[in-house]
Motif scaffolding. Structure first.
Motif, PDB file in Angstrom:
ATOM      1  N   LEU A  93     -10.594  20.003   2.652  1.00  0.00           N
ATOM      2  CA  LEU A  93      -9.211  20.279   3.024  1.00  0.00           C
ATOM      3  C   LEU A  93      -8.774  19.408   4.197  1.00  0.00           C
ATOM      4  O   LEU A  93      -9.570  19.073   5.072  1.00  0.00           O
ATOM      5  CB  LEU A  93      -9.060  21.752   3.412  1.00  0.00           C
ATOM      6  N   SER A  97      -3.084  18.249   2.984  1.00  0.00           N
ATOM      7  CA  SER A  97      -3.250  18.920   1.689  1.00  0.00           C
ATOM      8  C   SER A  97      -2.721  20.341   1.703  1.00  0.00           C
ATOM      9  O   SER A  97      -2.454  20.928   0.651  1.00  0.00           O
ATOM     10  CB  SER A  97      -4.724  18.921   1.285  1.00  0.00           C
ATOM     11  N   LEU A  98      -2.553  20.896   2.917  1.00  0.00           N
ATOM     12  CA  LEU A  98      -2.067  22.268   3.037  1.00  0.00           C
ATOM     13  C   LEU A  98      -0.552  22.338   3.220  1.00  0.00           C
ATOM     14  O   LEU A  98      -0.018  23.370   3.595  1.00  0.00           O
ATOM     15  CB  LEU A  98      -2.761  22.950   4.223  1.00  0.00           C
ATOM     16  N   ASP A 100       1.569  22.185   0.853  1.00  0.00           N
ATOM     17  CA  ASP A 100       2.135  22.823  -0.333  1.00  0.00           C
ATOM     18  C   ASP A 100       1.819  24.317  -0.324  1.00  0.00           C
ATOM     19  O   ASP A 100       0.647  24.715  -0.387  1.00  0.00           O
ATOM     20  CB  ASP A 100       1.560  22.154  -1.585  1.00  0.00           C
ATOM     21  N   ASP A 101       2.842  25.144  -0.252  1.00  0.00           N
ATOM     22  CA  ASP A 101       2.641  26.594  -0.195  1.00  0.00           C
ATOM     23  C   ASP A 101       1.876  27.116  -1.404  1.00  0.00           C
ATOM     24  O   ASP A 101       1.007  27.996  -1.279  1.00  0.00           O
ATOM     25  CB  ASP A 101       3.991  27.317  -0.107  1.00  0.00           C
ATOM     26  N   ALA A 102       2.194  26.607  -2.581  1.00  0.00           N
ATOM     27  CA  ALA A 102       1.537  27.079  -3.805  1.00  0.00           C
ATOM     28  C   ALA A 102       0.035  26.803  -3.736  1.00  0.00           C
ATOM     29  O   ALA A 102      -0.786  27.647  -4.160  1.00  0.00           O
ATOM     30  CB  ALA A 102       2.157  26.410  -5.033  1.00  0.00           C
ATOM     31  N   TYR A 103      -0.336  25.659  -3.196  1.00  0.00           N
ATOM     32  CA  TYR A 103      -1.749  25.315  -3.077  1.00  0.00           C
ATOM     33  C   TYR A 103      -2.451  26.229  -2.078  1.00  0.00           C
ATOM     34  O   TYR A 103      -3.562  26.700  -2.320  1.00  0.00           O
ATOM     35  CB  TYR A 103      -1.888  23.854  -2.651  1.00  0.00           C
ATOM     36  N   VAL A 104      -1.791  26.493  -0.970  1.00  0.00           N
ATOM     37  CA  VAL A 104      -2.358  27.383   0.048  1.00  0.00           C
ATOM     38  C   VAL A 104      -2.579  28.772  -0.528  1.00  0.00           C
ATOM     39  O   VAL A 104      -3.636  29.392  -0.328  1.00  0.00           O
ATOM     40  CB  VAL A 104      -1.445  27.448   1.284  1.00  0.00           C
ATOM     41  N   ARG A 105      -1.594  29.257  -1.253  1.00  0.00           N
ATOM     42  CA  ARG A 105      -1.727  30.586  -1.868  1.00  0.00           C
ATOM     43  C   ARG A 105      -2.865  30.629  -2.883  1.00  0.00           C
ATOM     44  O   ARG A 105      -3.608  31.616  -2.967  1.00  0.00           O
ATOM     45  CB  ARG A 105      -0.405  30.979  -2.543  1.00  0.00           C
ATOM     46  N   SER A 106      -3.025  29.551  -3.623  1.00  0.00           N
ATOM     47  CA  SER A 106      -4.097  29.505  -4.615  1.00  0.00           C
ATOM     48  C   SER A 106      -5.463  29.496  -3.942  1.00  0.00           C
ATOM     49  O   SER A 106      -6.424  30.094  -4.458  1.00  0.00           O
ATOM     50  CB  SER A 106      -3.942  28.283  -5.527  1.00  0.00           C
ATOM     51  N   LEU A 107      -5.583  28.826  -2.791  1.00  0.00           N
ATOM     52  CA  LEU A 107      -6.840  28.811  -2.039  1.00  0.00           C
ATOM     53  C   LEU A 107      -7.248  30.219  -1.632  1.00  0.00           C
ATOM     54  O   LEU A 107      -8.404  30.624  -1.785  1.00  0.00           O
ATOM     55  CB  LEU A 107      -6.698  27.933  -0.788  1.00  0.00           C
ATOM     56  N   ASP A 110      -8.104  32.401  -4.723  1.00  0.00           N
ATOM     57  CA  ASP A 110      -9.420  32.052  -5.258  1.00  0.00           C
ATOM     58  C   ASP A 110     -10.542  32.604  -4.367  1.00  0.00           C
ATOM     59  O   ASP A 110     -11.591  33.029  -4.863  1.00  0.00           O
ATOM     60  CB  ASP A 110      -9.566  30.536  -5.385  1.00  0.00           C
TER      61      ASP A 110
END
Length: 276
Positions: A93, A97-98, A100-107, A110
């Motif tokens: 990370l 890379s952080l 994007d809110d959608a990516y952060v939420r997916s992290l 998961d």
């Protein structure tokens, strides 16, 4: 109630005067201590916590409170926090890379799913039921520009920005009835999970388990109590010696001013981002 860390802060400031410019970094102090009710009954602390600072000043932290009614709640809490942090820390990370809110939420999602699966797998291995490992779980990811949290069950996550605003990122989930909460092993765990992403200049973050809720949160208005958090944030910002700082935090959590108000297990994770 105001908790006085002035002596510790002054000592840390005096020590830091002899140190030239510091590298911008997170400073973290965290501890879990056994509640007085558990000590009286010769029970283990059911809380657990774990944290790591990854490259590019990405902080990941987690806290969990194993259910007192669960046979192996402590084990569930330990597995949950360690798995959640490991799931995130294995990724490369960066602060970019952080963005994007959608990516952060997916992290975060998961990480919670991985923790849930790890607890359920342990139950199967031990020929137990998942509820025997019941635990809450709070997972936080923070950089100087963003903080994000996902929470199942009670406890509280907070953050302070550069303007001095203190925000409750989550609120305790007390369930349908008093003293009831949702656990990671509950069928409705993911449906009731709280998630929050807050983008601003992050100065401090903090996580508590439910043992500290009555001291750290104004339950009437649902806002974090500044006189509780601000001295602690100042304390960690000036903490030079990690071992000494943790000892002071443990002493604080075991002090009479705390134990007079709560007899539950206590976990507190506090962090400050120091630019200089």
């Amino acid at each position: 109630m105001i908790f006085d860390f002035r002596q510790a802060v002054l000592a840390a400031e005096k020590k830091s005067m002899n140190i030239s410019k510091q590298i911008a970094q997170w400073r973290i102090v965290a501890a879990s201590v056994c509640g007085t009710s558990h000590l009286k009954n010769n029970q283990l602390c059911q809380d657990a916590h774990h944290w790591q600072v990854l490259s590019d000043n990405v902080l990941v932290a987690a806290a969990a409170d194993g259910a007192g009614s669960a046979l192996l709640g402590k084990v569930g809490a330990m597995i949950a926090v360690e798995t959640a942090i490991e799931n995130i820390s294995t990724l490369k990370l960066t602060r970019k890379s952080l963005s994007d809110d959608a990516y952060v939420r997916s992290l975060l999602n998961d990480a919670i799913l991985a923790a849930k699966k790890a607890v359920e797998d342990e139950a199967a291995t031990c020929d137990k039921q998942p509820q025997d490992f019941a635990t809450t779980l709070i997972v936080m990811l923070a950089t100087p520009e963003v903080v994000a949290v996902m929470q199942i069950g009670d406890g509280l996550a907070v953050a302070k920005d550069s303007m001095g605003n203190l925000l409750a990122l989550t609120i305790p989930d007390s369930g349908e009835y008093i003293n009831e909460t949702t656990f990671l092993t509950s069928p409705t765990a993911l449906d009731t999970a709280q998630m929050r992403v807050w983008r601003t200049d992050i100065v401090n973050v903090g996580i508590i388990t439910d043992g500290l809720q009555m001291l750290a949160l104004n339950m009437v208005v649902g806002e974090p109590h500044k006189p509780f958090f601000f001295p602690l944030f100042e304390f960690v910002a000036n903490a030079e010696d990690k071992t000494e700082a943790k000892e002071q935090l443990v002493k604080f959590l075991r002090s009479e001013r705390i134990t007079q108000r709560t007899d539950d297990d206590l976990t507190l994770i506090i962090a400050a981002f120091n630019n200089s």
